[in-house]
Design a protein around this motif. Structure first.
Motif, PDB file in Angstrom:
ATOM      1  N   ILE A 275      -8.329  -5.708   3.357  1.00 15.43           N
ATOM      2  CA  ILE A 275      -8.856  -6.301   4.595  1.00 15.43           C
ATOM      3  C   ILE A 275     -10.373  -6.466   4.456  1.00 15.43           C
ATOM      4  O   ILE A 275     -10.944  -7.431   4.961  1.00 15.43           O
ATOM      5  N   THR A 276     -11.012  -5.563   3.719  1.00 14.93           N
ATOM      6  CA  THR A 276     -12.429  -5.741   3.417  1.00 14.93           C
ATOM      7  C   THR A 276     -12.596  -7.006   2.579  1.00 14.93           C
ATOM      8  O   THR A 276     -13.472  -7.832   2.847  1.00 14.93           O
TER       9      THR A 276
ATOM     10  N   THR B 114     -12.054  -0.205   2.495  1.00 14.06           N
ATOM     11  CA  THR B 114     -12.422   0.466   3.738  1.00 14.06           C
ATOM     12  C   THR B 114     -13.215   1.745   3.494  1.00 14.06           C
ATOM     13  O   THR B 114     -14.233   1.992   4.125  1.00 14.06           O
TER      14      THR B 114
ATOM     15  N   LYS C 201       0.877  -1.173   0.000  1.00 18.76           N
ATOM     16  CA  LYS C 201       0.000   0.000   0.000  1.00 18.76           C
ATOM     17  C   LYS C 201       0.911   1.218   0.000  1.00 18.76           C
ATOM     18  O   LYS C 201       1.339   1.702   1.040  1.00 18.76           O
TER      19      LYS C 201
ATOM     20  N   GLU D 179      -7.939  -5.319 -10.119  1.00 23.37           N
ATOM     21  CA  GLU D 179      -8.736  -4.557  -9.153  1.00 23.37           C
ATOM     22  C   GLU D 179      -8.936  -3.143  -9.680  1.00 23.37           C
ATOM     23  O   GLU D 179      -8.482  -2.801 -10.771  1.00 23.37           O
TER      24      GLU D 179
ATOM     25  N   TYR E 235      -0.745   4.645  -6.435  1.00 23.69           N
ATOM     26  CA  TYR E 235      -1.810   5.614  -6.697  1.00 23.69           C
ATOM     27  C   TYR E 235      -1.357   6.631  -7.740  1.00 23.69           C
ATOM     28  O   TYR E 235      -2.131   7.032  -8.615  1.00 23.69           O
TER      29      TYR E 235
HETATM   30  C1  LIG Z   1      -6.358  -0.025   0.352  1.00 23.89           C
HETATM   31  C2  LIG Z   1      -6.600  -0.640  -0.966  1.00 23.89           C
HETATM   32  C3  LIG Z   1      -7.635  -1.565  -1.186  1.00 23.89           C
HETATM   33  C4  LIG Z   1      -8.658  -1.920  -0.144  1.00 23.89           C
HETATM   34  O1  LIG Z   1      -8.101  -2.429   1.037  1.00 23.89           O
HETATM   35  P1  LIG Z   1      -8.930  -2.412   2.393  1.00 23.89           P
HETATM   36  O2  LIG Z   1      -7.990  -2.966   3.387  1.00 23.89           O
HETATM   37  O3  LIG Z   1     -10.111  -3.256   2.185  1.00 23.89           O
HETATM   38  O4  LIG Z   1      -9.293  -0.985   2.647  1.00 23.89           O
HETATM   39  C5  LIG Z   1      -7.734  -2.141  -2.442  1.00 23.89           C
HETATM   40  N1  LIG Z   1      -6.878  -1.814  -3.441  1.00 23.89           N
HETATM   41  C6  LIG Z   1      -5.892  -0.917  -3.268  1.00 23.89           C
HETATM   42  C7  LIG Z   1      -4.991  -0.613  -4.402  1.00 23.89           C
HETATM   43  C8  LIG Z   1      -5.718  -0.306  -2.024  1.00 23.89           C
HETATM   44  O5  LIG Z   1      -4.733   0.585  -1.868  1.00 23.89           O
END
Ligand SMILES: *Cc1c(COP(=O)(O)O)cnc(C)c1O
Length: 366
Positions: A270-271, A313, A206, A242, A211
Motif C-alpha cells: 500500500i506504501t 508500512t 500477505k 522486492e 516470511y
Molecule cells: C507487507 C509487505 C510489503 C509492504 O506493504 P505495505 O502495504 O506497504 O506495508 C512489501 N513486501 C512484503 C513481502 C510484505 O509482506
C-alpha cells in the motif's frame, strides 16, 4: 468511496489489570518494534454455519491451542500491517485501512480462508484502537501504534482441506523507528540462492509462509554484512522483485521513478501504490516495469540510477545505500537522495496530519 457500516456486534471486556500509566510512559518513550503489546486484543471466529461471529475485545493474553490446530501443521495464516498515527491535536488516524482490508480479502482467497468483509475489518481495527487509544504515542520521532490484524485456521483437524473453523484477531504494538539505526541508508544482499515466490505461488498474498521462506535468505544477508535481502524472480533469476518485506523503487537521473511491475510474485504494498500516486502529484513520471538486475548494477555505477529506496508500512521509505552480491558491490551507502527524502516527507506529513490529505487517504478513529 461508498462505505458500509459493519453489522458485526463487538463485545468489550475491559482489562482489570491495564499497564500502569508510569510504565506505559516508559514503554512509549522507547517502544522499539514489536516488543510490547497493548492491554487488549480483538478476536472473532468463523465457521461455515455461522459465518463471522463472537467478535470481542478482551484483555491481551495467550491463546490455548489444540496441538492439532491446522495452522500449526499447514500454515494457513494471513496478516496485515498498518499503523495508527496521533496528530498534533490529539486525534488518531489510520492510513487507507480499506486497502489493507481489501488485500486481506485477496490473501484469504489465495489461502482458501474465509473472506472478512472490508467494513468488518475496518470496524475491528477502529474498535481495538479506540479501546487502547492511550497506547498511541505522541508523533515525535515518527512513533505510532503498529496494528497487526491476522487470520488463521484454528480448526483441530489434521486432514488437508480448507478449515472449518477460522480465527481472526487484531493485536497492537507501539512502534518507534523500524530500523534500530533510524533513517539511514540500508545495505542489501542479492540472494542468488533463494527466491520468495514463483508463478502461481503465494507471492502476492500477505502470509506468514512467505516470511518463513525468506528467513534463511535474510540470515545469509546478515552474514554477508548487509541489512536486508533482495530477491530476484524465480523463473530467470534476472528481474528484481522486492525485499523480504518491502517493495523497491529506483529514481533515474532523468527524474523518472521506476518500480518493478507486480504480476503475482510481488506483494502489492500500500506504501508502494501510494508512492505511485504521490510521485504523480510531485511531478515525477512513474514507470511500473520489469527491472533487470544488471540495469540496477550498471545504472548505479554509470549514474543512470541516482537513488534507490525501499518502502513499506513498518519502515515507511528507507534509502538503499549499497547493493552487494557474491563478488561485487555498488553504491556509496551514506546519503539519502533528494527524491527519496521528498517522497518520504510528503508521505509521513500526510500520515501525521502535517500536510493536507488531498487524496482522502486518512481515516479518523478517535
Ligand atoms: C507487507 C509487505 C510489503 C509492504 O506493504 P505495505 O502495504 O506497504 O506495508 C512489501 N513486501 C512484503 C513481502 C510484505 O509482506
Amino acid at each position: 468511496m461508498l462505505s458500509m457500516e459493519s453489522s458485526l456486534p463487538i463485545r468489550v471486556t475491559a482489562s482489570g489489570d491495564p499497564v500502569p500509566a508510569e510504565r506505559l510512559a516508559e514503554i512509549l518513550a522507547d517502544p522499539g518494534f514489536g516488543r510490547y503489546f497493548t492491554d487488549h486484543m480483538f478476536t472473532a471466529e468463523w465457521t461455515p454455519e455461522r459465518g463471522w461471529h463472537e467478535a470481542r475485545i478482551t484483555p491481551y493474553g495467550p491463546l490455548v491451542l489444540d496441538p492439532a490446530t491446522a495452522v500449526l501443521h499447514y500454515a494457513q495464516e494471513i496478516f496485515e500491517g498498518m499503523k495508527a498515527y496521533r496528530h498534533a491535536d490529539g486525534s488518531i488516524w489510520t492510513f487507507r485501512p480499506e486497502e489493507n482490508a481489501a488485500r486481506m480479502v485477496r490473501s484469504a482467497r489465495r489461502l482458501a480462508l474465509p473472506v472478512l468483509p472490508v467494513e468488518d475489518f475496518v470496524a475491528s481495527v477502529d474498535a481495538t484502537v479506540r479501546v487502547d487509544q492511550r497506547w498511541v504515542p505522541e508523533p515525535a520521532g515518527e512513533k505510532s501504534l503498529y496494528l497487526r490484524p491476522f487470520m488463521f485456521a484454528s480448526e483441530s483437524f489434521l486432514g488437508v482441506r480448507p478449515a472449518q473453523h477460522v480465527t481472526y484477531m487484531v493485536i497492537c504494538s507501539p512502534a518507534g523507528a523500524y530500523f534500530a539505526r533510524g533513517v539511514h541508508p540500508v545495505s542489501l544482499w542479492l540472494s542468488e540462492t533463494y527466491t520468495r515466490a514463483g508463478r502461481g505461488g503465494m507471492g502476492a498474498a500477505k502470509t506468514g509462509g512467505n516470511y518463513a521462506s525468506s528467513l534463511v535468505a535474510q540470515q545469509e544477508a546478515i552474514e554477508e554484512g548487509c541489512d536486508q535481502v533482495v530477491f530476484l524472480d524465480s523463473a530467470e533469476g534476472r528481474y528484481v522483485e522486492e525485499l523480504g518485506g518491502m517493495n523497491l523503487y529506483f529514481v533515474q537521473a532523468d527524474g523518472t521513478v521506476v518500480t518493478p511491475k507486480t504480476s503475482g510474485t510481488i506483494l502489492e504494498g500500500i506504501t508502494r501504490s501510494s508512492i505511485i500516486e504521490l510521485c504523480g502529484k510531485l511531478g515525477h513520471p512513474v514507470e511500473e516495469r520489469a527491472v533487470d538486475i544488471d540495469e540496477w548494477r550498471d545504472g548505479v555505477s554509470s549514474g543512470r540510477i541516482a537513488e534507490v529506496f525501499a518502502c513499506g508500512t513498518a519502515a515507511v521509505v528507507t534509502p538503499v545505500g549499497t547493493l552487494r552480491w557474491r563478488g561485487g558491490e555498488v553504491g556509496d551507502g551514506t546519503t539519502t537522495g533528494p527524491v527519496t527524502q521528498q517522497v518520504r516527507t510528503a508521505l509521513v506529513d500526510i500520515q501525521y496530519g502535517r500536510a493536507e490529505d488531498t487524496f482522502g487517504w486518512m481515516h479518523r478513529v478517535v
